[in-house]
Design a protein around this motif. Structure first.
Motif, PDB file in Angstrom:
ATOM      1  N   VAL A 127      -4.074  -8.067  -5.931  1.00  0.00           N
ATOM      2  CA  VAL A 127      -4.629  -7.245  -4.852  1.00  0.00           C
ATOM      3  C   VAL A 127      -4.336  -5.780  -5.159  1.00  0.00           C
ATOM      4  O   VAL A 127      -3.227  -5.437  -5.585  1.00  0.00           O
ATOM      5  CB  VAL A 127      -4.031  -7.635  -3.487  1.00  0.00           C
ATOM      6  N   ALA A 128      -5.340  -4.930  -4.987  1.00  0.00           N
ATOM      7  CA  ALA A 128      -5.187  -3.500  -5.244  1.00  0.00           C
ATOM      8  C   ALA A 128      -5.708  -2.707  -4.058  1.00  0.00           C
ATOM      9  O   ALA A 128      -6.630  -3.136  -3.356  1.00  0.00           O
ATOM     10  CB  ALA A 128      -5.931  -3.102  -6.519  1.00  0.00           C
ATOM     11  N   VAL A 129      -5.104  -1.536  -3.831  1.00  0.00           N
ATOM     12  CA  VAL A 129      -5.499  -0.654  -2.737  1.00  0.00           C
ATOM     13  C   VAL A 129      -5.891   0.694  -3.316  1.00  0.00           C
ATOM     14  O   VAL A 129      -5.188   1.239  -4.174  1.00  0.00           O
ATOM     15  CB  VAL A 129      -4.348  -0.477  -1.722  1.00  0.00           C
ATOM     16  N   PHE A 130      -7.017   1.228  -2.840  1.00  0.00           N
ATOM     17  CA  PHE A 130      -7.529   2.501  -3.341  1.00  0.00           C
ATOM     18  C   PHE A 130      -7.695   3.494  -2.191  1.00  0.00           C
ATOM     19  O   PHE A 130      -8.124   3.120  -1.093  1.00  0.00           O
ATOM     20  CB  PHE A 130      -8.890   2.307  -4.020  1.00  0.00           C
ATOM     21  N   ASN A 131      -7.348   4.748  -2.458  1.00  0.00           N
ATOM     22  CA  ASN A 131      -7.626   5.824  -1.508  1.00  0.00           C
ATOM     23  C   ASN A 131      -9.123   6.108  -1.561  1.00  0.00           C
ATOM     24  O   ASN A 131      -9.656   6.483  -2.607  1.00  0.00           O
ATOM     25  CB  ASN A 131      -6.824   7.072  -1.896  1.00  0.00           C
ATOM     26  N   LYS A 132      -9.828   5.928  -0.451  1.00  0.00           N
ATOM     27  CA  LYS A 132     -11.285   6.066  -0.452  1.00  0.00           C
ATOM     28  C   LYS A 132     -11.724   7.506  -0.693  1.00  0.00           C
ATOM     29  O   LYS A 132     -12.807   7.743  -1.239  1.00  0.00           O
ATOM     30  CB  LYS A 132     -11.866   5.553   0.867  1.00  0.00           C
ATOM     31  N   ALA A 133     -10.898   8.465  -0.317  1.00  0.00           N
ATOM     32  CA  ALA A 133     -11.278   9.868  -0.481  1.00  0.00           C
ATOM     33  C   ALA A 133     -11.189  10.315  -1.931  1.00  0.00           C
ATOM     34  O   ALA A 133     -12.027  11.079  -2.412  1.00  0.00           O
ATOM     35  CB  ALA A 133     -10.401  10.758   0.398  1.00  0.00           C
ATOM     36  N   THR A 134     -10.163   9.826  -2.645  1.00  0.00           N
ATOM     37  CA  THR A 134      -9.936  10.291  -4.018  1.00  0.00           C
ATOM     38  C   THR A 134     -10.291   9.256  -5.073  1.00  0.00           C
ATOM     39  O   THR A 134     -10.440   9.595  -6.246  1.00  0.00           O
ATOM     40  CB  THR A 134      -8.458  10.674  -4.211  1.00  0.00           C
ATOM     41  N   GLY A 135     -10.399   7.979  -4.659  1.00  0.00           N
ATOM     42  CA  GLY A 135     -10.651   6.916  -5.626  1.00  0.00           C
ATOM     43  C   GLY A 135      -9.405   6.465  -6.363  1.00  0.00           C
ATOM     44  O   GLY A 135      -9.459   5.552  -7.194  1.00  0.00           O
ATOM     45  N   GLU A 136      -8.257   7.072  -6.063  1.00  0.00           N
ATOM     46  CA  GLU A 136      -7.015   6.749  -6.769  1.00  0.00           C
ATOM     47  C   GLU A 136      -6.480   5.387  -6.330  1.00  0.00           C
ATOM     48  O   GLU A 136      -6.458   5.059  -5.145  1.00  0.00           O
ATOM     49  CB  GLU A 136      -5.959   7.818  -6.492  1.00  0.00           C
ATOM     50  N   GLU A 137      -6.055   4.592  -7.310  1.00  0.00           N
ATOM     51  CA  GLU A 137      -5.388   3.333  -6.996  1.00  0.00           C
ATOM     52  C   GLU A 137      -3.949   3.647  -6.596  1.00  0.00           C
ATOM     53  O   GLU A 137      -3.195   4.233  -7.363  1.00  0.00           O
ATOM     54  CB  GLU A 137      -5.405   2.395  -8.197  1.00  0.00           C
ATOM     55  N   VAL A 138      -3.558   3.238  -5.387  1.00  0.00           N
ATOM     56  CA  VAL A 138      -2.237   3.592  -4.870  1.00  0.00           C
ATOM     57  C   VAL A 138      -1.305   2.395  -4.771  1.00  0.00           C
ATOM     58  O   VAL A 138      -0.113   2.551  -4.495  1.00  0.00           O
ATOM     59  CB  VAL A 138      -2.361   4.265  -3.486  1.00  0.00           C
ATOM     60  N   PHE A 139      -1.838   1.194  -4.986  1.00  0.00           N
ATOM     61  CA  PHE A 139      -1.002  -0.005  -4.866  1.00  0.00           C
ATOM     62  C   PHE A 139      -1.662  -1.140  -5.631  1.00  0.00           C
ATOM     63  O   PHE A 139      -2.882  -1.287  -5.610  1.00  0.00           O
ATOM     64  CB  PHE A 139      -0.847  -0.399  -3.393  1.00  0.00           C
ATOM     65  N   ARG A 140      -0.846  -1.947  -6.316  1.00  0.00           N
ATOM     66  CA  ARG A 140      -1.347  -3.141  -7.006  1.00  0.00           C
ATOM     67  C   ARG A 140      -0.221  -4.162  -7.064  1.00  0.00           C
ATOM     68  O   ARG A 140       0.912  -3.826  -7.410  1.00  0.00           O
ATOM     69  CB  ARG A 140      -1.828  -2.799  -8.415  1.00  0.00           C
ATOM     70  N   GLN A 141      -0.539  -5.411  -6.726  1.00  0.00           N
ATOM     71  CA  GLN A 141       0.477  -6.461  -6.795  1.00  0.00           C
ATOM     72  C   GLN A 141      -0.164  -7.795  -7.159  1.00  0.00           C
ATOM     73  O   GLN A 141      -1.209  -8.166  -6.634  1.00  0.00           O
ATOM     74  CB  GLN A 141       1.221  -6.595  -5.467  1.00  0.00           C
ATOM     75  N   ARG A 142       0.502  -8.497  -8.060  1.00  0.00           N
ATOM     76  CA  ARG A 142       0.084  -9.839  -8.445  1.00  0.00           C
ATOM     77  C   ARG A 142       0.855 -10.839  -7.593  1.00  0.00           C
ATOM     78  O   ARG A 142       2.051 -10.669  -7.348  1.00  0.00           O
ATOM     79  CB  ARG A 142       0.370 -10.070  -9.932  1.00  0.00           C
ATOM     80  N   VAL A 143       0.177 -11.874  -7.120  1.00  0.00           N
ATOM     81  CA  VAL A 143       0.813 -12.822  -6.212  1.00  0.00           C
ATOM     82  C   VAL A 143       0.288 -14.227  -6.500  1.00  0.00           C
ATOM     83  O   VAL A 143      -0.847 -14.396  -6.961  1.00  0.00           O
ATOM     84  CB  VAL A 143       0.525 -12.429  -4.737  1.00  0.00           C
ATOM     85  N   THR A 144       1.126 -15.223  -6.262  1.00  0.00           N
ATOM     86  CA  THR A 144       0.703 -16.617  -6.385  1.00  0.00           C
ATOM     87  C   THR A 144       0.223 -17.110  -5.029  1.00  0.00           C
ATOM     88  O   THR A 144       0.954 -17.045  -4.039  1.00  0.00           O
ATOM     89  CB  THR A 144       1.863 -17.501  -6.874  1.00  0.00           C
ATOM     90  N   ALA A 145      -1.018 -17.579  -4.983  1.00  0.00           N
ATOM     91  CA  ALA A 145      -1.606 -18.068  -3.734  1.00  0.00           C
ATOM     92  C   ALA A 145      -1.194 -19.527  -3.542  1.00  0.00           C
ATOM     93  O   ALA A 145      -1.834 -20.441  -4.065  1.00  0.00           O
ATOM     94  CB  ALA A 145      -3.126 -17.931  -3.775  1.00  0.00           C
TER      95      ALA A 145
END
Length: 245
Positions: free
Chosen positions: A59-77
Motif C-alpha cells: 500500500v502506498a500513499v501519495f500527496n495529491k498536490a505534489t505527486g510525492e509518495e509519502v508512505f509505502r508499506q508491504r503487508v501480508t493479507a
C-alpha cells in the motif's frame, strides 16, 4: 527403439504444453482497499489459485498536490473477513490492516493505492487531513512570492531509523520534530535554520543538520528507509522563500 524415442518425445512435448497452459491460465492476484481512516488503512488481497493462503501486497500513499509518495508499506493479507468467506474467497483470511499515523504529514489531500504482484488494486481511495484549502492557499502564496534561486544542490534522504538518524529518531538539532514533506537538514553556514525552501515544488523548512551535510547539500526527511533509498542522490534547483516583513 525408434518408436520408443518418438513416444518419449511426444510425452515430453505434451508435458511442456501442459505446463505452458497452466502458466498461461494462472490466476491473477486481486486486491481492494476497504477503508481509509484517521488511524488505519484496511483492504484485502486474494489469489484464487491459493484460496486458503495469505499473500503479500503493498500500500502506498501519495500527496495529491505534489505527486510525492509519502508512505509505502508491504503487508501480508491474512486477517479473517466473514464477508470474503461468504463471497467464496477461500477461508476468508485475506484481509489486512495497516496502522497509519497521518500526524507526521502536512494538511492536504492524499491518494491511497494498493498493489499485489504485478497488478494494481481494483480501486484507489482518497483521504483528507486537516484543512486542504488552507494548505492549497499556503502553497499558492509561496508560489506567488519572489523566490530567490540558491542554485543546484545535491539532495539525499534520511529517516528516523538508527542507521540514518544515529538514534535521534524524529528529534532535530533545533528541537523540532521532523516530518516528511516538511523537514530538511542543511549546512547552517550555507542555509540558516528556519529558512523556507522550495525544492521540486515542495516547501520545506531547514530545521536539522547532519554530519555529512556540507556546502550545497540538503538531506530531505522521509518516513521510511525505503523512501530514502528510492530517493537516492539527486540534483535539484533550490529556492529560498523570503520571510514576510
Amino acid at each position: 527403439m525408434k518408436l520408443r524415442t518418438m513416444i518419449t518425445g511426444a510425452i515430453l512435448t505434451l508435458s511442456l504444453l501442459a505446463a505452458s497452459a497452466t502458466t498461461a491460465f494462472a490466476a491473477v492476484p486481486r486486491g481492494r482497499l476497504e477503508k481509509v481512516s484517521d488511524s488505519a488503512i484496511t483492504g484485502w488481497a486474494y489469489n484464487k489459485d491459493l484460496p486458503n493462503s495469505p499473500i503479500d501486497c503493498t500500500v502506498a500513499v501519495f500527496n495529491k498536490a505534489t505527486g510525492e509518495e509519502v508512505f509505502r508499506q508491504r503487508v501480508t493479507a491474512g486477517e479473517y473477513r466473514e464477508k470474503l468467506e461468504s463471497q467464496g474467497k477461500g477461508n476468508g483470511c485475506h484481509g489486512f490492516t495497516i496502522p497509519m499515523d497521518w500526524s507526521s504529514l502536512p494538511d492536504g489531500e492524499y491518494r491511497v493505492e494498493g498493489y499485489v504482484g504485478d497488478s494494481d488494486f481494483a480501486n484507489t481511495m482518497n483521504h483528507t487531513k486537516g484543512d486542504p484549502q488552507a494548505q492549497a492557499q499556503a502553497q499558492k502564496t509561496a508560489g506567488n512570492q519572489n523566490l530567490i534561486p540558491l542554485g543546484v544542490f545535491k539532495t539525499t534522504g534520511y529517516c528516523p531509523c538508527r542507521a540514518c538518524s544515529e538514534g535521534w529518531g524524529r528529534h532535530t538539532c533545533t528541537g523540532a520534530i521532523a516530518a516528511a514533506s516538511h523537514t530538511v537538514a542543511v549546512d547552517p553556514k550555507v542555509i540558516p535554520f528556519g529558512s523556507k525552501l522550495m525544492i521540486n515544488g515542495v516547501v520545506y523548512t531547514a530545521e536539522d543538520r547532519g554530519g555529512g551535510v556540507r556546502g550545497n547539500h540538503i538531506d530531505i526527511f522521509f518516513n521510511t528507509h525505503g523512501e530514502t533509498l528510492q530517493h537516492g542522490t539527486q540534483n535539484a534547483e533550490v529556492y529560498l522563500i523570503p520571510s514576510q516583513a
